[in-house]
Design a protein around this motif. Sequence first.
Motif, PDB file in Angstrom:
ATOM      1  N   MET A   1       0.844  -1.168   0.000  1.00 45.43           N
ATOM      2  CA  MET A   1       0.000   0.000   0.000  1.00 45.43           C
ATOM      3  C   MET A   1       0.893   1.237   0.000  1.00 45.43           C
ATOM      4  SD  MET A   1      -2.968   0.933   2.694  1.00 45.43           S
ATOM      5  CE  MET A   1      -2.443   2.356   3.600  1.00 45.43           C
ATOM      6  N   THR A   2       0.626   2.129  -0.891  1.00 48.00           N
ATOM      7  CA  THR A   2       1.415   3.357  -0.927  1.00 48.00           C
ATOM      8  C   THR A   2       0.804   4.384   0.014  1.00 48.00           C
ATOM      9  OG1 THR A   2       0.146   4.218  -2.777  1.00 48.00           O
ATOM     10  CG2 THR A   2       2.131   2.976  -3.317  1.00 48.00           C
ATOM     11  N   PRO A   3       1.650   5.155   0.681  1.00 46.39           N
ATOM     12  CA  PRO A   3       1.115   6.169   1.596  1.00 46.39           C
ATOM     13  C   PRO A   3       0.382   7.270   0.831  1.00 46.39           C
ATOM     14  CG  PRO A   3       3.532   6.105   1.687  1.00 46.39           C
ATOM     15  CD  PRO A   3       3.092   5.089   0.697  1.00 46.39           C
ATOM     16  N   THR A   4      -0.580   7.838   1.495  1.00 51.03           N
ATOM     17  CA  THR A   4      -1.356   8.915   0.895  1.00 51.03           C
ATOM     18  C   THR A   4      -0.506  10.171   0.791  1.00 51.03           C
ATOM     19  OG1 THR A   4      -3.339   8.002   1.891  1.00 51.03           O
ATOM     20  CG2 THR A   4      -3.472  10.269   1.119  1.00 51.03           C
ATOM     21  N   ARG A   5      -0.417  10.713  -0.408  1.00 52.58           N
ATOM     22  CA  ARG A   5       0.273  11.984  -0.583  1.00 52.58           C
ATOM     23  C   ARG A   5      -0.672  13.102  -0.179  1.00 52.58           C
ATOM     24  NH1 ARG A   5       1.771  11.282  -6.632  1.00 52.58           N
ATOM     25  NH2 ARG A   5      -0.318  10.480  -6.451  1.00 52.58           N
ATOM     26  N   TRP A   6      -0.154  14.228   0.202  1.00 53.94           N
ATOM     27  CA  TRP A   6      -0.981  15.338   0.670  1.00 53.94           C
ATOM     28  C   TRP A   6      -1.885  15.872  -0.434  1.00 53.94           C
ATOM     29  CZ3 TRP A   6      -0.695  20.133  -1.510  1.00 53.94           C
ATOM     30  CH2 TRP A   6       0.418  20.393  -2.305  1.00 53.94           C
ATOM     31  N   THR A   7      -1.498  15.663  -1.682  1.00 57.38           N
ATOM     32  CA  THR A   7      -2.304  16.177  -2.791  1.00 57.38           C
ATOM     33  C   THR A   7      -3.628  15.432  -2.943  1.00 57.38           C
ATOM     34  OG1 THR A   7      -1.073  14.757  -4.313  1.00 57.38           O
ATOM     35  CG2 THR A   7      -0.315  17.035  -4.082  1.00 57.38           C
ATOM     36  N   LEU A  46     -16.330  13.092  15.146  1.00 59.39           N
ATOM     37  CA  LEU A  46     -15.305  13.174  16.194  1.00 59.39           C
ATOM     38  C   LEU A  46     -15.059  11.810  16.831  1.00 59.39           C
ATOM     39  CD1 LEU A  46     -16.234  16.540  17.921  1.00 59.39           C
ATOM     40  CD2 LEU A  46     -14.238  16.056  16.486  1.00 59.39           C
ATOM     41  N   LEU A  47     -16.128  11.051  17.070  1.00 52.67           N
ATOM     42  CA  LEU A  47     -15.987   9.705  17.636  1.00 52.67           C
ATOM     43  C   LEU A  47     -15.210   8.808  16.688  1.00 52.67           C
ATOM     44  CD1 LEU A  47     -16.712   7.685  19.889  1.00 52.67           C
ATOM     45  CD2 LEU A  47     -18.784   7.167  18.582  1.00 52.67           C
ATOM     46  N   LEU A  48     -15.482   8.919  15.411  1.00 52.47           N
ATOM     47  CA  LEU A  48     -14.749   8.128  14.427  1.00 52.47           C
ATOM     48  C   LEU A  48     -13.264   8.473  14.433  1.00 52.47           C
ATOM     49  CD1 LEU A  48     -14.853   6.024  12.206  1.00 52.47           C
ATOM     50  CD2 LEU A  48     -15.442   7.827  10.601  1.00 52.47           C
ATOM     51  N   ALA A  49     -12.934   9.746  14.556  1.00 53.26           N
ATOM     52  CA  ALA A  49     -11.527  10.155  14.619  1.00 53.26           C
ATOM     53  C   ALA A  49     -10.847   9.546  15.843  1.00 53.26           C
ATOM     54  CB  ALA A  49     -11.418  11.674  14.646  1.00 53.26           C
ATOM     55  N   VAL A  50     -11.535   9.537  16.974  1.00 53.94           N
ATOM     56  CA  VAL A  50     -10.973   8.954  18.194  1.00 53.94           C
ATOM     57  C   VAL A  50     -10.795   7.448  18.030  1.00 53.94           C
ATOM     58  CG1 VAL A  50     -11.451   8.491  20.638  1.00 53.94           C
ATOM     59  CG2 VAL A  50     -11.808  10.777  19.706  1.00 53.94           C
ATOM     60  N   VAL A  51     -11.782   6.772  17.442  1.00 52.54           N
ATOM     61  CA  VAL A  51     -11.686   5.323  17.237  1.00 52.54           C
ATOM     62  C   VAL A  51     -10.508   4.985  16.322  1.00 52.54           C
ATOM     63  CG1 VAL A  51     -12.862   3.354  16.144  1.00 52.54           C
ATOM     64  CG2 VAL A  51     -14.099   4.823  17.734  1.00 52.54           C
ATOM     65  N   VAL A  52     -10.323   5.755  15.280  1.00 52.60           N
ATOM     66  CA  VAL A  52      -9.200   5.518  14.368  1.00 52.60           C
ATOM     67  C   VAL A  52      -7.871   5.653  15.118  1.00 52.60           C
ATOM     68  CG1 VAL A  52      -7.990   6.461  12.352  1.00 52.60           C
ATOM     69  CG2 VAL A  52     -10.454   6.135  12.279  1.00 52.60           C
ATOM     70  N   ALA A  80      -4.015   0.349   8.709  1.00 58.50           N
ATOM     71  CA  ALA A  80      -3.471   1.289   7.731  1.00 58.50           C
ATOM     72  C   ALA A  80      -4.526   1.670   6.695  1.00 58.50           C
ATOM     73  CB  ALA A  80      -2.247   0.679   7.043  1.00 58.50           C
ATOM     74  N   VAL A  81      -5.296   0.689   6.249  1.00 60.06           N
ATOM     75  CA  VAL A  81      -6.361   0.965   5.281  1.00 60.06           C
ATOM     76  C   VAL A  81      -7.441   1.832   5.924  1.00 60.06           C
ATOM     77  CG1 VAL A  81      -8.201  -0.117   3.923  1.00 60.06           C
ATOM     78  CG2 VAL A  81      -5.909  -1.073   3.886  1.00 60.06           C
ATOM     79  N   ALA A 133      -6.443  12.620  11.729  1.00 59.83           N
ATOM     80  CA  ALA A 133      -6.329  11.343  12.450  1.00 59.83           C
ATOM     81  C   ALA A 133      -6.030  10.208  11.478  1.00 59.83           C
ATOM     82  CB  ALA A 133      -7.611  11.063  13.229  1.00 59.83           C
ATOM     83  N   GLY A 134      -6.691  10.208  10.331  1.00 59.26           N
ATOM     84  CA  GLY A 134      -6.435   9.166   9.340  1.00 59.26           C
ATOM     85  C   GLY A 134      -5.014   9.204   8.812  1.00 59.26           C
ATOM     86  N   LEU A 135      -4.515  10.393   8.521  1.00 55.90           N
ATOM     87  CA  LEU A 135      -3.138  10.506   8.024  1.00 55.90           C
ATOM     88  C   LEU A 135      -2.124  10.110   9.091  1.00 55.90           C
ATOM     89  CD1 LEU A 135      -3.351  13.820   5.951  1.00 55.90           C
ATOM     90  CD2 LEU A 135      -3.213  11.470   5.088  1.00 55.90           C
ATOM     91  N   VAL A 136      -2.392  10.475  10.340  1.00 56.40           N
ATOM     92  CA  VAL A 136      -1.491  10.128  11.438  1.00 56.40           C
ATOM     93  C   VAL A 136      -1.450   8.612  11.623  1.00 56.40           C
ATOM     94  CG1 VAL A 136      -1.250  10.250  13.956  1.00 56.40           C
ATOM     95  CG2 VAL A 136      -1.601  12.332  12.637  1.00 56.40           C
ATOM     96  N   VAL A 137      -2.602   7.976  11.641  1.00 57.66           N
ATOM     97  CA  VAL A 137      -2.648   6.524  11.827  1.00 57.66           C
ATOM     98  C   VAL A 137      -1.993   5.811  10.648  1.00 57.66           C
ATOM     99  CG1 VAL A 137      -4.212   4.541  11.941  1.00 57.66           C
ATOM    100  CG2 VAL A 137      -4.570   6.500  13.423  1.00 57.66           C
ATOM    101  N   GLU A 138      -2.216   6.313   9.465  1.00 60.40           N
ATOM    102  CA  GLU A 138      -1.554   5.715   8.303  1.00 60.40           C
ATOM    103  C   GLU A 138      -0.034   5.817   8.446  1.00 60.40           C
ATOM    104  OE1 GLU A 138      -1.420   6.098   3.455  1.00 60.40           O
ATOM    105  OE2 GLU A 138      -2.674   7.477   4.610  1.00 60.40           O
TER     106      GLU A 138
END
Length: 159
Positions: A1-7, A46-52, A80-81, A133-138
């Motif tokens: 899996m390739t990391p998400t680029r900021w673009t 917000l709850l989803l961000a905390v769960v991630v 990661a996904v 949160a998603g980018l941090v967890v990835e």
Amino acid sequence: MTPTRWTTPVGVALVTAVVGFALVGPLEMLGLTLTRLPWTAVAAVLLLAVVVLVLGWPVRRWNRGHRDRPLDPLRAARTAVLGQASALAGAALLGWYLGQVVHLLPDVAYPLPRQSVVALLVAAGAAALLLVAGLVVERWCRLPDDEDEDPPAGAASSR
């Protein structure tokens, strides 16, 4: 899996902002209005961000050397996904809410549109937190580089 680029999240947010802005006007002309944004929508994001973040924390600990328990590689891959999907969903929500805000800005002097703009900005903030949160967890799910490992047979040398 390739990391998400900021673009990628920026592009998703821009496209959904344009779509959101473009859809609100014609819907209003047809007599349809978007319903008021309930506070539960913001709470759910917000709850989803905390769960991630909570699901990504064990992977981060394991990558940092706290290997008191084995880490299931499938769980790490799914985390990661989940991080990548959360980042893209947060970007899409952020764009959708901001597109509506831009549409309502000319009428912000009136009380009802002002209340909607405030609610949409709060929701956009929650969506931005989900994106981060998603980018941090990835990022937490990246495997550390193996410096002492030999290159695979047949691989080109970097000399």
